[in-house]
Design an enzyme around this catalytic site. Structure first.
Site, PDB file in Angstrom:
ATOM      1  N   ASN A   1       0.825  -1.304   0.097  1.00 28.48           N
ATOM      2  CA  ASN A   1      -0.051   0.135   0.039  1.00 28.48           C
ATOM      3  C   ASN A   1       0.742   1.362   0.133  1.00 28.48           C
ATOM      4  O   ASN A   1       2.040   0.905   0.169  1.00 28.48           O
ATOM      5  CB  ASN A   1      -0.903   0.092   1.360  1.00 28.48           C
ATOM      6  CG  ASN A   1      -0.183   0.199   2.562  1.00 28.48           C
ATOM      7  OD1 ASN A   1       0.889  -0.381   2.873  1.00 28.48           O
ATOM      8  ND2 ASN A   1      -0.487   1.110   3.305  1.00 28.48           N
TER       9      ASN A   1
ATOM     10  N   CYS B   1       1.852   3.452   1.906  1.00 27.74           N
ATOM     11  CA  CYS B   1       2.822   3.570   3.456  1.00 27.74           C
ATOM     12  C   CYS B   1       3.727   2.485   3.664  1.00 27.74           C
ATOM     13  O   CYS B   1       4.317   2.471   4.459  1.00 27.74           O
ATOM     14  CB  CYS B   1       1.964   4.180   4.426  1.00 27.74           C
ATOM     15  SG  CYS B   1       1.261   5.703   4.395  1.00 27.74           S
TER      16      CYS B   1
ATOM     17  N   GLU C   1       3.222  -0.816   4.696  1.00 31.88           N
ATOM     18  CA  GLU C   1       2.942  -1.584   5.789  1.00 31.88           C
ATOM     19  C   GLU C   1       2.179  -2.781   5.660  1.00 31.88           C
ATOM     20  O   GLU C   1       2.199  -3.646   5.987  1.00 31.88           O
ATOM     21  CB  GLU C   1       2.230  -0.777   6.993  1.00 31.88           C
ATOM     22  CG  GLU C   1       0.543  -0.304   6.995  1.00 31.88           C
ATOM     23  CD  GLU C   1       0.611   0.908   6.532  1.00 31.88           C
ATOM     24  OE1 GLU C   1      -0.668   1.487   6.542  1.00 31.88           O
ATOM     25  OE2 GLU C   1       1.485   1.634   5.684  1.00 31.88           O
TER      26      GLU C   1
END
EC number: 1.17.4.1
Length: 1201
Positions: free
Chosen positions: A482, A484, A486
């Site tokens: 995704n 970011c 994570e």
């Protein structure tokens, strides 16, 4: 499942110990104009004003909420849990405009979230009985209200709107799998099945227009952005530039399509009005376009620099050429061979490479009678047209690095790139692919490191490590993440996130961690996230099917940095690593144990049977890390994880971590797992502020002293609450703690201050009344000078008591304390005592060995030297990673002085320590970021050829430049000349075009104004004309412009808001306010009324001395001079500001503190912020949040968290 109470009691439910209160919420722009306002909203009493503002502004449903509701009967659902819809009969008794409104209470929000989750859980038999469902509901509301945990933003946006209020809308092309039948269904409603997932990974096929292809991806992304989610994709399937096409010809390449997607994302705000779109672009390191991809953002940053510089130079030189065309009479004035001034300006323009055709165009325009050319100057602000013009600004970019590539870098081996078609063909034919190009691995590594150093992208994702911890490899590899980084799982899957606030589980008396409470929270929130999969809808068929099949969850935590400080443990220590590992293991293995319990009742996830052996291998490796097993014990790993070191971990935490690991494995072996993944560590941007977290995700703190928002507006200074508890844990006495805290945040009083104190000020003429005003303002002051300005003391006191003229205290950069005779050293000493040093270094009583406990991500205050190294960030990530299903979103901060070798080392250490992904941010690596060192380096440096520029662009006639003028009212109107100088300024105020035209006397004084808003309707336009005439008459009768400025600035009505097209003014409260700000800046030198400092301009000020000359019926007008003349007021001399002064002289801002824009940036950085301004509220309280930015004032983020 049977639920038991932990935080609530049966008779009172969720509100048993929660105190509620009514608050107002208001977020404003720097100029005071309103961004958002809500009054009398019901919230928990303990919540900070920032948390209240974010809940009210971002998460309250603002419309469509019925005033009256009724329940919808549904078989098998208790009445208290049934859906609600508008009660149309009761609503008819109200006026139409009163029937629907918005949410006004935090309890309403908590009810729709917890109620919706409980409803779906009860309907699909997640609870053993109704009592368990009621307990579940009560406990969740309690945890939300006490800020123990929070779901990701899409849950706040979407969940429960249909269940609680009957809100619905047209389907947006979503799909879901019916939990009863397991069949894929196309949604017929926008909100009956909400979109609670924040994180998506999508695939893209090497196909232009068909489903699953390139153009289809942009549609799927748009559908996600609309509902507040972010998405990532690996684009390695797309052919490289010049790669052969099946139908003949060559491919345009990956980059051409990435630019289309970047533009599409940039046009969309995520969640409608909440945030801009967030996306991740991944690329394999063997892709033939890898070099162009690496350089993408570096190249675009260079374009921004060129656009900004070029626009400024064009504006200056082209307007100078146009002005020179009016230096003499006749046709010869357009001939540079006859007009020496024109020749000089053309020579200057050619020196800086102004295009010849543009030079000719300007001369042609002058020949046609034009007297100005509007050439917009671009800026390096990240929201400016310069950044909007270039590509690559709407995604985080990451490169997928394999172990083979990293080994090639280590050994300085060659590295092959492959055409996509050749790679696929070789796979089908069972042969080795032929490379399209061969590079040195270290050359590519150098390129990656330089790009990250220069532009903060690309990040790295370690493909081999990621897939060695993959629970479902039988269904394909993990290719992307995704935005970011994570969430890492299969393509076309989604993850919904929630984060626990770790600080809530530290007993502040015993300073022990509440293991049982934390376990209980992890169990309940795992159930919430699992229920969310059941109720969710998804933007495509594939995502709906695969998310249902694998049911990935994203439980995480925030405030780890605060917990470590409270416990007196340095972030960069073996103890911190061990505690991080233990907390992560408890969360992770409790979540998997809960998943196994749900699998017992609901069955394991669909893809479990196929991947059982792989998943159990991964769970066994998690367990081995909890026991700190030797490297030889791990299965299928090439890099040994960092286990929990028992020598540095509290025994009770280690015991809990190992017990939970044992339980998860034993239950999983027996029942399987309901979820393929259960945990991630997200950046917790906005939700971290809703939970009043000092630190986000796994991050350390960014500052020791914070500025807390007051309910009535304004801020007051507080010490980070982790500091006194940390000092207590380290054994310091209450009196020592008080002294250390006061050293950091200041005493907030003049009593006892060195040199500048109550007695010293009384001797200077300060009265008791004024001293009380000063004392009252000190707790709010960041700097002692802010308490000694005219707004606080009053102009009467300054003029009458202290004998300071208005001309002096209104001058830019005026310091009252210096004027009274105090030296800079005196002021600094008093400032340190009153306002604090903002750092703990050199504090009284504090032992140097304890400094590391209070180290932050940045240097603290202007005296701070210490900050956490990049190695410490990587080590703490390495401690948590073995106990996380996905990865860790984290910013690894590097100081501005970091070199490219540091980037290489950081990326390499990350790989060696088994981290899955890494994003680095070197201070100043973005052109848009204000940087103290740059400001300090260039401040005061003047342009060498200043006099040449002045000769080329300013009328040499010095008439009345230094003439003393007394302004008085004159009974007879002073007529303007028939032909008069002046200027035209075009701007857009709140989306409405405004044209301001001035007329001047021969001496340069303003004598009239014209205002045109030609598309605003006859009535409004006529009123503006009448107003302009009345002001003009006043000016011609001697009314000083200053009087008009004082009367009409800050006048507030629509349209208002953002101003574009004006160099100085970026915000205004009305059209009238804008007009008089502009006139004040141009004719009075009142730069305090603008938002952009004169030192930020490069010589495009409109000159105020304009000589008038008759030439072929045309007037001479200096359109872009280097001199600004301050309009005379009674008994004042006209002041001339040179171009060099414009660059070096600081301007006062429009804030009561009177500080300059440069000073505001510096102060922001001293406070621990980045120096960027927020796009939503304009504050300078931005901090790094994962790979994005987050505003600590209003909660806005530049990413998806």
């Amino acid at each position: 499942m049977k639920m038991n109470r932990h935080f609530t009691v049966p008779q009172n439910g969720e509100s048993s110990t929660i105190q509620w209160t009514k608050r107002n919420s208001k977020i404003t722009n720097p100029d005071g104009s309103k961004v958002f306002e809500a009054n009398d909203i019901l919230v928990p009493e303990d919540w900070s004003q920032v948390a209240v503002d974010i809940l009210a502004q971002k998460y309250f449903r603002r419309k469509g909420v019925p005033k009256y509701l009724k329940k919808v009967q549904e078989d098998g659902i208790p009445e208290w849990l049934q859906k609600s819809i508008p009660d149309t009969e009761k609503l008819e008794s109200l006026k139409p405009e009163d029937r629907f409104g918005g949410e006004t209470s935090a309890l309403e929000v908590f009810h729709r979230l917890a109620g919706c989750w409980t409803y779906w859980g009860y309907k699909y038999k997640y609870f053993s009985d109704e009592e368990s469902a009621k307990i579940f509901y009560d406990e969740i509301v309690y945890m939300l209200a006490t800020q123990m945990a929070a779901p990701n933003s899409p849950q706040w946006f979407n969940t429960g709107l249909n269940w609680a209020y009957g809100i619905d809308g047209k389907s947006q092309g979503h799909y879901y799998v019916d939990p009863s039948t397991g069949k894929l269904v196309k949604s017929t409603s926008a909100y009956e099945h909400p979109q609670p997932h924040a994180c998506f990974i999508q695939s893209v096929d090497d196909d232009l227009v068909n489903e699953g292809g390139i153009m289809d991806l942009w549609v799927r992304e748009a559908r996600l952005f609309k509902y507040g989610s972010g998405t990532g994709t690996n684009f390695s399937n797309l052919r490289g530039e010049n790669e052969p096409l099946s139908g003949g010809g060559k491919s345009s390449g990956l980059m051409s399509f990435l630019k289309i997607g970047d533009r599409a994302a940039g046009a969309i705000k995520s969640g409608g009005t909440t945030r801009r779109a967030a996306k991740m672009v991944c690329l394999d390191v063997d892709h033939p376009d890898i070099e162009n991809f690496i350089d993408w953002k570096v190249t675009e940053e260079k374009k921004v620099a060129s656009l900004v510089t070029g626009s400024m130079l064009n504006n200056r030189h082209l307007n100078a050429i146009m002005s020179a065309c009016y230096e003499m009479e006749g046709e010869d004035r357009f001939n540079p061979k006859k007009n020496s001034s024109l020749k000089k300006t053309i020579q200057d323009a050619k020196k800086v490479l102004i295009p010849d055709n543009y030079i000719k165009r300007v001369i042609d325009l002058a020949r046609q009678g034009y007297k100005e050319i509007l050439f917009e100057e671009l800026t390096t602000d990240w929201q400016s047209d310069a950044y909007n013009t270039v590509s690559g600004q709407n995604s985080n970019n990451s490169i997928r690095l394999t172990n083979e590539f990293m080994a090639a870098v280590e050994q300085d081996q060659p590295w092959n790139l492959y055409f996509r078609t050749e790679k696929e063909k070789a796979k089908v034919e069972g042969r080795k692919a032929k490379p399209s190009q061969t590079l040195r691995a270290r050359e590519l590594w150098e390129k990656i490191s330089y790009a990250a150093w220069a532009s903060a992208d690309p990040g790295t994702q370690y493909h081999t490590t990621i897939n060695e911890w993959h629970t479902c490899p039988e269904d394909g590899p993990i290719n992307a993440s995704n935005p970011c980084s994570e969430y890492m799982f299969l393509d076309n899957t989604a993850c919904n996130l929630a984060s626990a606030n770790l600080q809530k589980f530290v007993n502040l008396e015993t300073l022990n961690f509440d293991v049982e409470g934390f376990r209980y929270l992890c169990k309940l929130w795992t159930i919430i996230l699992e229920i969310s999969v059941t109720m969710a809808q998804f933007p495509s068929k594939e995502i709906a099917e695969l998310s249902y099949k694998f049911r990935t969850l994203g439980l995480g935590y925030a405030n780890l940095g605060s917990v470590l400080m409270v416990l007196g443990i340095p972030y960069d220590s073996q103890q911190a690593m061990a505690i991080t590992g233990a907390i992560s293991s408890i969360m992770h293995m409790t979540a998997y144990a809960t998943s196994a319990e749900m699998a017992k009742e609901q069955g394991p996830f669909v893809g479990y049977a196929k991947n059982q052996k792989h998943m159990l291998r991964v769970i066994r490796n998690h367990r081995r890390a909890a026991y700190n097993a030797p490297s030889g014990d791990y299965e299928g790993l090439t890099i040994t994880p960092i286990g929990i070191n028992p020598a540095f971990c509290p025994s009770y935490m280690l015991k809990a971590a190992q017990e939970d690991a044992d339980l998860a494995l034993s239950l999983g072996e027996k029942y399987g797992f309901r979820n393929a993944q259960v945990t991630v560590i997200a950046p917790t941007g906005t939700i971290g502020l809703v939970m009043d977290c000092d630190t986000t995700g796994i991050e350390p703190d960014f500052a020791l002293v914070k500025f807390k928002k007051l309910a009535g507006g304004g801020y007051f200074k507080i010490i980070n609450q982790s500091v006194p508890y940390g000092l207590k844990k380290l054994g310091y006495s209450p009196s020592e703690i008080e002294a250390i805290v006061n050293y950091c945040k200041g005493h907030a009083t003049l009593n006892g201050a060195p040199v500048i104190n109550t007695q010293a000020l009384k001797e200077k003429g300060f009265t008791n009344e004024i001293l009380e005003k000063v004392e009252a303002s000190l707790p709010l002051a960041f700097d002692i000078n802010f308490a000694f300005n005219k707004f606080n003391l009053g102009e009467n006191f300054l003029t009458k008591n202290l004998g300071i003229s208005k001309e002096i205290f209104d001058s830019p950069g005026f310091s009252l304390l210096e004027h009274l005779g105090f030296t800079k050293e005196d002021i600094n000493k008093a400032n340190d005592y009153v306002c604090g040093t903002m750092t703990i270094e050199n504090a009284p009583f504090l032992k140097e060995k304890d400094y590391p406990v209070f180290d932050c991500a940045n240097k603290c205050g202007k005296y701070g030297k210490r900050f956490l190294s990049y190695e410490s960030h990587i080590r703490i990530m390495a401690a948590a990673q073995p106990f996380i299903s996905g990865a860790i979103s984290k910013t690894i901060n590097l100081p501005e002085e970091a070199v490219i070798e540091d980037i290489k080392n950081a990326y390499f250490l990350s790989w060696k320590m088994m981290i899955k992904a890494n994003a680095l941010y070197r201070d100043g690596s973005k052109l848009s970021q204000p940087l103290n060192s740059v400001l300090e380096l260039l401040n005061g440096i003047e342009i060498d050829d200043q006099e040449e520029i002045r000769e080329a662009t300013i009328s040499k006639d010095p008439v009345q430049i230094a003439e003393k003028i007394v302004t008085k009212y004159i009974s007879h109107r002073r007529k303007l000349p028939s032909r008069r100088a002046g200027y035209t300024q075009k701007a857009i105020v709140g989306g409405h075009k405004v044209y301001l035209r001035t007329g001047e006397y021969e001496d340069g004084q303003i004598g009239e104004i014209f205002i045109d808003m030609h598309k605003e309707g006859a009535a409004f336009r006529s009123l503006m004309n009448a107003f302009a005439i009345s002001v003009s008459l006043g000016l011609q009768h001697g009314v000083p412009l200053e009087e008009y400025v004082d009367a009409f600035t800050f006048f507030k009505f629509e349209p208002n808001g953002i101003v574009s097209g004006n160099k100085h003014i970026k915000m205004s409260t009305s059209v009238i306010d804008y007009i008089f700000r502009e006139l004040a800046i141009t004719y009075l030198g009142r730069y305090d009324l603008g938002q952009v400092a004169p030192e930020d301009l490069r010589g495009d000020e409109i000159g105020s001395k304009r000589a008038t000359a008759e030439s072929n019926g045309q007037e001479k007008e200096t359109l872009s001079s280097m001199t600004a003349v301050i309009e005379p007021t009674p008994k004042k001399e006209v002041e001339t500001i040179s171009y060099s002064q414009m660059i070096s002289k600081e301007k006062p801002s429009s804030s009561p503190s009177g500080i300059s824009l440069l000073e505001e940036v510096k102060l922001a950085k001293i406070k621990g912020y980045t120096g960027d301004s927020c796009s939503e509220c304009g504050s300078f309280e931005m901090v790094r949040n994962g790979s994005c930015l987050k505003c600590m004032s209003c909660g806005s983020t530049t990413g998806c968290s």
